[in-house]
Motif scaffolding. Structure first.
Motif, PDB file in Angstrom:
ATOM      1  N   VAL A  93       0.844  -1.203   0.000  1.00 20.21           N
ATOM      2  CA  VAL A  93       0.000   0.000   0.000  1.00 20.21           C
ATOM      3  C   VAL A  93       0.873   1.246   0.000  1.00 20.21           C
ATOM      4  N   GLN A  94       1.911   1.263   0.811  1.00 22.53           N
ATOM      5  CA  GLN A  94       2.793   2.432   0.877  1.00 22.53           C
ATOM      6  C   GLN A  94       3.501   2.672  -0.454  1.00 22.53           C
ATOM      7  N   ALA A  95       3.991   1.609  -1.085  1.00 23.44           N
ATOM      8  CA  ALA A  95       4.740   1.758  -2.328  1.00 23.44           C
ATOM      9  C   ALA A  95       3.864   2.207  -3.487  1.00 23.44           C
ATOM     10  N   PHE A  96       2.656   1.645  -3.622  1.00 20.42           N
ATOM     11  CA  PHE A  96       1.829   1.913  -4.786  1.00 20.42           C
ATOM     12  C   PHE A  96       0.887   3.103  -4.614  1.00 20.42           C
ATOM     13  N   PHE A  97       0.527   3.431  -3.394  1.00 19.78           N
ATOM     14  CA  PHE A  97      -0.387   4.547  -3.177  1.00 19.78           C
ATOM     15  C   PHE A  97       0.323   5.808  -2.697  1.00 19.78           C
ATOM     16  N   PHE A  98       1.437   5.654  -1.968  1.00 22.77           N
ATOM     17  CA  PHE A  98       2.065   6.812  -1.335  1.00 22.77           C
ATOM     18  C   PHE A  98       3.524   7.019  -1.753  1.00 22.77           C
ATOM     19  N   ALA A  99       3.998   6.229  -2.714  1.00 20.97           N
ATOM     20  CA  ALA A  99       5.377   6.342  -3.209  1.00 20.97           C
ATOM     21  C   ALA A  99       6.385   6.299  -2.079  1.00 20.97           C
ATOM     22  N   ASP A 100       6.116   5.485  -1.090  1.00 19.95           N
ATOM     23  CA  ASP A 100       6.995   5.334   0.072  1.00 19.95           C
ATOM     24  C   ASP A 100       7.661   3.963  -0.019  1.00 19.95           C
ATOM     25  N   GLY A 101       8.955   3.930  -0.317  1.00 22.10           N
ATOM     26  CA  GLY A 101       9.640   2.665  -0.576  1.00 22.10           C
ATOM     27  C   GLY A 101       9.595   2.366  -2.061  1.00 22.10           C
ATOM     28  N   GLY A 102      10.737   2.052  -2.646  1.00 16.93           N
ATOM     29  CA  GLY A 102      10.820   1.869  -4.088  1.00 16.93           C
ATOM     30  C   GLY A 102      10.066   0.656  -4.604  1.00 16.93           C
ATOM     31  N   GLU A 300       4.595  11.248  -8.721  1.00 15.22           N
ATOM     32  CA  GLU A 300       3.820  12.428  -9.101  1.00 15.22           C
ATOM     33  C   GLU A 300       2.333  12.285  -8.810  1.00 15.22           C
ATOM     34  N   GLN A 301       1.908  11.134  -8.303  1.00 22.89           N
ATOM     35  CA  GLN A 301       0.485  10.982  -8.019  1.00 22.89           C
ATOM     36  C   GLN A 301       0.107  11.790  -6.785  1.00 22.89           C
ATOM     37  N   PRO A 302      -1.153  12.183  -6.654  1.00 19.14           N
ATOM     38  CA  PRO A 302      -1.566  13.098  -5.579  1.00 19.14           C
ATOM     39  C   PRO A 302      -1.246  12.613  -4.174  1.00 19.14           C
ATOM     40  N   LEU A 303      -1.327  11.314  -3.921  1.00 16.16           N
ATOM     41  CA  LEU A 303      -1.093  10.808  -2.572  1.00 16.16           C
ATOM     42  C   LEU A 303       0.380  10.590  -2.254  1.00 16.16           C
ATOM     43  N   ALA A 304       1.261  10.799  -3.240  1.00 19.76           N
ATOM     44  CA  ALA A 304       2.684  10.581  -3.012  1.00 19.76           C
ATOM     45  C   ALA A 304       3.175  11.440  -1.860  1.00 19.76           C
ATOM     46  N   ASP A 305       4.103  10.883  -1.094  1.00 18.90           N
ATOM     47  CA  ASP A 305       4.638  11.545   0.095  1.00 18.90           C
ATOM     48  C   ASP A 305       3.512  11.895   1.062  1.00 18.90           C
ATOM     49  N   TYR A 306       2.539  10.988   1.128  1.00 15.39           N
ATOM     50  CA  TYR A 306       1.400  11.106   2.044  1.00 15.39           C
ATOM     51  C   TYR A 306       0.635  12.406   1.848  1.00 15.39           C
ATOM     52  N   GLY A 307       0.369  12.696   0.565  1.00 17.08           N
ATOM     53  CA  GLY A 307      -0.475  13.823   0.209  1.00 17.08           C
ATOM     54  C   GLY A 307       0.262  15.099  -0.092  1.00 17.08           C
ATOM     55  N   ASP A 308       1.546  15.158   0.193  1.00 15.40           N
ATOM     56  CA  ASP A 308       2.297  16.400   0.011  1.00 15.40           C
ATOM     57  C   ASP A 308       2.351  16.815  -1.456  1.00 15.40           C
ATOM     58  N   VAL A 309       2.496  15.839  -2.358  1.00  9.37           N
ATOM     59  CA  VAL A 309       2.594  16.145  -3.790  1.00  9.37           C
ATOM     60  C   VAL A 309       1.291  16.747  -4.306  1.00  9.37           C
ATOM     61  N   GLY A 310       0.167  16.183  -3.889  1.00  9.37           N
ATOM     62  CA  GLY A 310      -1.121  16.666  -4.379  1.00  9.37           C
ATOM     63  C   GLY A 310      -1.773  17.710  -3.510  1.00  9.37           C
ATOM     64  N   GLY A 311      -1.075  18.172  -2.487  1.00  9.58           N
ATOM     65  CA  GLY A 311      -1.660  19.177  -1.601  1.00  9.58           C
ATOM     66  C   GLY A 311      -2.753  18.624  -0.707  1.00  9.58           C
ATOM     67  N   ILE A 312      -2.733  17.336  -0.478  1.00 14.80           N
ATOM     68  CA  ILE A 312      -3.729  16.687   0.384  1.00 14.80           C
ATOM     69  C   ILE A 312      -3.202  16.688   1.816  1.00 14.80           C
TER      70      ILE A 312
END
Length: 355
Positions: A93-102, A300-312
């Motif tokens: 979930v972290q890797a595919f939804f939040f870009a956390d972990g390669g 670059e997806q909105p949830l990347a970096d736990y919302g930081d990329v998409g302003g969430i």
């Protein structure tokens, strides 16, 4: 200690992926001995809780933070096979939804944070509890097991990086740095694990897999004789299994309460998490190999970096993560679980039933 893409060469990445896939396959089979209709929802909750607590980086030294790995905690609560699956679900979930972990490092992360952390944490826990068969010592033992599991995973990373990292390192120097900072992180891991295990043990001891042999049996007296039901193990008398209270066999209110706690941690407490780099990132910066990290393919997806990329807001991203982890984990554990037949065998006689 989420390893990014770019730290390892193709040989190590592929090899770790094979090891992780084999380990998960073994655990999918082994988890059938740990999961049933009662414990499968608990496993989903544990996965969601680990996801939530991993968002809460805590400071461990000047400019360095750490977060829960969760392998020892999950193993003590739901069993070692299921624990590996819990951690694997969280990492996916972290890797595919939040870009956390390669993505190419997913096998490495599952191997380090799932297989190594669970194996070491559960091994230490069982080793101590076999000698000290005291329910009161479970929390202290959980602390030690969790503490040891973190530097063990960090040292395993060092060995892998020495074998196939994309930058040259002095293994002794990096091992000392990784072991030292992750020993401090391990103290935090141990405290979180001990508090969580002792809380569940106080409320629902029958749901703590690691303490199933230390919990006093529940004795139900019926008109046709005594029924003794031991939490976590089968009923032993010939009376009807249906005479056991439903609340004794199901998580009941405990499950929604646990989900609420995970949501509170991810949705509110996450705003106060430390923003300092974690132990691996700090060591990589200090030892000069942080530049080997590649940008995440889904960065670059909105949830990347736990919302930081998409302003969430991080709390909203955390709530989404808890929901996704609960849904994915719950689906996996429900599918893997051992099917129950209501307590009666094919011939109509009463069989064993878990509390």
């Amino acid at each position: 200690m989420h390893v990014p893409d770019g730290f390892f060469n193709a040989a190590v990445s592929v090899s770790a992926g094979v090891v992780a896939a084999a380990g998960v396959a073994v655990c999918l089979r082994g988890a059938r001995r740990e999961l049933d209709d009662r414990t499968a929802p608990m496993a989903g909750l544990v996965a969601a809780f680990v996801f939530a607590v991993q968002m809460l980086n805590f400071p461990v030294a000047a400019g360095t933070s750490g977060h829960l790995l969760g392998g020892a905690l999950a193993a003590i609560l739901v069993g070692p096979y299921t624990a590996v699956l819990c951690v694997a679900v969280v990492l996916l979930v972290q890797a595919f939804f939040f870009a956390d972990g390669g993505l190419t490092a997913l096998g490495v992360n599952i191997t380090l944070m799932g297989l190594v952390a669970v194996l070491v944490g559960w091994g230490v826990f069982r080793l101590i509890t076999r000698s000290v068969r005291n329910r009161g010592a479970v929390a202290a033992t959980a602390f030690v097991a969790a503490l040891v599991s973190v530097p063990a995973s960090a040292l395993a990373f060092t060995l892998l990086f020495w074998a196939g990292g994309t930058a040259p390192i002095e293994i002794g120097t990096v091992a000392a740095a990784m072991g030292g900072v992750h020993l401090l992180i391990g103290v935090g891991e141990g405290l979180i694990t001990a508090v969580t295990v002792s809380t569940v043990l106080a409320i629902r001891p029958d749901l703590v897999y690691g303490a199933r042999e230390l919990v006093a049996p529940l004795v139900l007296r019926g008109a046709d004789g005594d029924v003794t039901v031991t939490p976590g193990s089968p009923a032993t008398s010939g009376s009807s299994a249906s005479s056991a209270p439903v609340a004794a066999r199901r998580p009941g209110w405990f499950l929604p309460a646990g989900v609420a706690v995970a949501a509170l941690l991810a949705g509110v407490v996450s705003f106060y998490a430390s923003s300092s780099p974690d132990g691996l990132e700090r060591v990589a910066e200090d030892k000069g190999f942080i530049g080997q990290a590649d940008d995440h393919a889904l960065g670059e997806q909105p949830l990347a970096d736990y919302g930081d990329v998409g302003g969430i807001p991080v709390g909203v991203a955390g709530l989404i993560g808890v929901g996704v982890t609960l849904a994915v984990g719950g689906g996996v554990f429900y599918a893997v679980r051992r099917r129950e037949d209501g307590g009666t065998g094919r011939d109509g006689s009463h069989e064993k039933v878990s509390v």
